[in-house]
Design an enzyme around this catalytic site. Structure first.
Site, short mmCIF file in Angstrom:
data_model
loop_
_atom_site.label_atom_id
_atom_site.label_comp_id
_atom_site.label_asym_id
_atom_site.label_seq_id
_atom_site.Cartn_x
_atom_site.Cartn_y
_atom_site.Cartn_z
N ASP A 1 75.24 63.66 5.88
CA ASP A 1 74.33 62.51 5.89
C ASP A 1 73.24 62.65 4.84
O ASP A 1 72.79 61.66 4.27
CB ASP A 1 73.71 62.33 7.28
CG ASP A 1 74.51 61.35 8.14
OD1 ASP A 1 75.09 60.41 7.57
OD2 ASP A 1 74.54 61.52 9.37
N GLU B 1 68.47 65.23 7.68
CA GLU B 1 69.54 64.37 7.17
C GLU B 1 69.01 63.25 6.29
O GLU B 1 69.79 62.54 5.66
CB GLU B 1 70.30 63.74 8.35
CG GLU B 1 70.89 64.73 9.32
CD GLU B 1 71.42 64.06 10.56
OE1 GLU B 1 72.64 63.99 10.73
OE2 GLU B 1 70.60 63.59 11.38
N CYS C 1 74.61 72.82 8.98
CA CYS C 1 75.74 72.56 9.88
C CYS C 1 76.65 71.47 9.33
O CYS C 1 77.50 70.95 10.05
CB CYS C 1 75.25 72.18 11.28
SG CYS C 1 74.27 70.66 11.33
N HIS D 1 90.06 61.21 9.66
CA HIS D 1 90.68 61.95 10.75
C HIS D 1 91.75 62.92 10.25
O HIS D 1 91.92 64.02 10.80
CB HIS D 1 91.29 60.97 11.76
CG HIS D 1 90.29 60.43 12.72
ND1 HIS D 1 90.45 59.24 13.39
CD2 HIS D 1 89.08 60.91 13.12
CE1 HIS D 1 89.40 59.02 14.16
NE2 HIS D 1 88.57 60.01 14.02
#
Length: 568
Positions: free
Chosen positions: A446, A422, A493, A194
């Site tokens: 991923d 992914e 992305c 975060h």
């Protein structure tokens, strides 16, 4: 001290006196703390404290906006979790525990469940601890944990300061600004923590996974490079001048680059933004996004007891679509399940390896009513907007899965359906998937995790998560070629798209669009505008020929002379 090295997660140069946030011990009420006999009054105290914490977190989110608001709202929902409220009440009623002790024990039991789950939920343990400590502080009449409003560092006149900590809670990070903090240096965490996410959104240079950072003497001048990950305590005046001059020159160059993304010879590369909801749209527009390349819709679903209604979803989607009239908006359908469970769905038993479990498209197959509600809401929103809506599914492994999803989108009345790459199997057989889907989009985070068997949340494996790994570049090239061979587009992305150097390489690999955190857009636009497509191709070939991430980056830069003026 010698120069420290961590992982640069938010580019830029920060300089100022070190404010070292002391490691705060959790507020632990005495194990034998008992209330005076009025259980009802004690339950009320606990309820009011948790609600006060939740309201404070929400207010901080409103003030900050963007991704911070989504993160802090999720924390607020932890404070309001009905299961925890019941647990607190039982502890007060049955054992006579004080409100503070009951809150501490109830959160502790939930904490064990999250820690044991690992992955996304394991990362939320720190968030849960922060909510717990804030509630206990309210009940005990103590100062809230976190960063003081006016830190007392050695040099009171030099601001902003470099904030150094073992870790930071989202509530603390979100309320800071570049006017107060020139850079973050964190010993723990990784590129998806975060702190990293919020630092990028704020445009504050940040370095994470930096061992030894908290041993820097408070007040020591510190120079932080959020691109290279270098942290220099007590730099010379010449070093500071060189870094700040380079940063100023870079800022001027970025400001001069404008318009749609393209290489110097006119090869168009649409530059899009990654967002988590309508709150992020303003930043995307401010930084010149041509559209949205990744709308993460799971923020509508996570941390809530009931599923969002079709009307609630439709409103959220329409707000984003209307912000880009005539532009492209790519929405990723719900990427939940496994390590991001939905509280409103019945549990399906414990999974030994959640990252390889029933998430993404797999969850849709098990719960078609959730998929139908979301696709229907998207179709209704699209009918009311001039934006070009494209919908894509996460965690697609085979061409059969791609065909199934595209058919479901067609039944819902959605005109364009794609899939994310992914999983290595999807990259290897991208041509087969592209034959079924309208477009492909590569999620590099991923894809790296599954390619290298390296948990993306584990800081110790950051090296294997490096997007410059030649094997990962090989898979990206395969996916792009598979799409181009079928006449389809293939974007990126993942976080890799926001690296200006790597962005040029991705274009050279055949990628057709790039989507990233909004603050990264100007640097990527400038880097592309200074190189032609042939230079990008040569840089990509050189990077793939390397045998390590460091060699790949160095080799690529040798073919990209325009980067020197960007001070990248």
């Amino acid at each position: 001290m010698n120069t420290l090295t961590g992982v640069g997660v938010s580019p830029g140069i920060g300089f100022g006196p070190a404010y070292v946030l002391a490691v705060q011990e959790s507020l632990v009420p005495a194990p034998d703390a008992r209330h005076g006999g009025d259980a009802g009054a004690e339950r009320d105290r606990a309820t009011r404290a948790l609600e006060q914490v939740a309201a404070d977190l929400e207010e901080r989110g409103i003030r900050t906006g963007g991704e911070a608001r989504e993160i802090l709202n999720a924390q607020a929902m932890m404070a309001r979790d009905p299961g925890l409220a019941v647990e607190v009440a039982v502890l007060i009623d049955d054992s006579g525990a004080t409100a503070a002790r009951a809150v501490y024990e109830a959160f502790g039991r939930y904490r064990e469940l999250l820690a044991g789950a690992g992955g996304y939920l394991g990362e939320r343990v720190a968030d849960l601890d922060d909510v717990r400590d804030r509630a206990v502080a309210v009940l005990e009449g103590l100062r809230m944990p976190g960063v003081p409003d006016h830190p007392d560092h050695a040099d009171h006149t030099a601001r902003p300061y470099v904030l150094i900590a073992r870790d930071l809670a989202p509530a603390d990070t979100a309320t800071l600004s570049r006017d107060v903090v020139s850079a973050f240096v964190i010993e723990q965490g990784g590129p998806t923590s975060h702190t990293a996410i919020l630092a990028r959104a704020m445009g504050v240079p940040a370095v994470v996974a930096c061992p030894g950072a908290t041993s820097i003497e408070p007040g020591t001048p510190v120079l932080v490079d959020g691109s290279s990950g270098l942290v220099r305590p007590a730099p010379s005046e010449a070093e500071v001048a060189e870094a700040t001059n380079a940063a100023a020159a870079r800022k001027a160059v970025l400001a001069a680059a404008s318009g749609p993304g393209a290489t110097s010879d006119g090869h168009a590369v649409p530059l899009l933004a990654n967002i988590g909801g309508p709150g992020d749209v303003a930043s995307a527009l401010e930084h010149g996004a041509e559209g949205i390349g990744l709308y993460r819709t799971e923020f509508l679903f996570l941390d809530r007891a009931t599923a969002p209604s079709g009307q609630e979803q439709e409103s959220a989607y329409l707000e984003v679509l209307n912000a880009f009239p005539g532009g492209r908006v790519i929405v990723r359908t719900l990427d939940a399940g496994a390590d991001k469970p939905l509280a409103f769905l019945p549990p399906r038993g414990e999974e030994p390896n959640p990252a390889l479990g029933e998430r993404g498209l797999r969850l849709f197959k098990i719960n078609p009513e959730i998929m139908n509600e979301q696709l229907g809401a998207l179709a209704r929103a699209a009918a009311q907007s001039s934006a070009k809506l494209q919908v894509m599914a996460p965690m697609v492994a085979t061409a059969e899965e791609a065909a199934w999803f595209v058919a479901a989108c067609g039944d819902a009345g959605l005109p364009s359906a794609g899939v994310m790459i992914e999983i290595p199997s999807a990259a290897l057989r991208a041509s087969d998937l592209a034959a079924e889907a309208d477009f492909l989009s590569i999620g590099t985070n991923d894809l790296a995790q599954y390619t290298f068997a390296a948990d993306r949340q584990l800081g110790a494996l950051t090296m294997l998560q490096d997007a410059w790994q030649p094997a990962l570049l090989d898979l990206i090239a395969l996916a792009a070629a598979g799409a181009v061979g079928r006449g389809k587009s293939c974007g990126v992305c993942g976080e890799a798209a926001g690296d200006p150097v790597l962005a040029c390489v991705l274009v050279g690999l055949g990628v057709t669009s790039l989507s990233m955190a909004p603050p990264a857009l100007p640097a990527v636009r400038a880097a592309l505008s200074r190189h032609d497509r042939e230079q990008c191709v040569l840089a990509a070939q050189a990077a793939r020929a390397a045998i390590s991430p460091q060699e790949a980056r160095t080799a690529a830069r040798s073919h990209l002379p325009g980067l020197a003026g960007l001070a990248l």
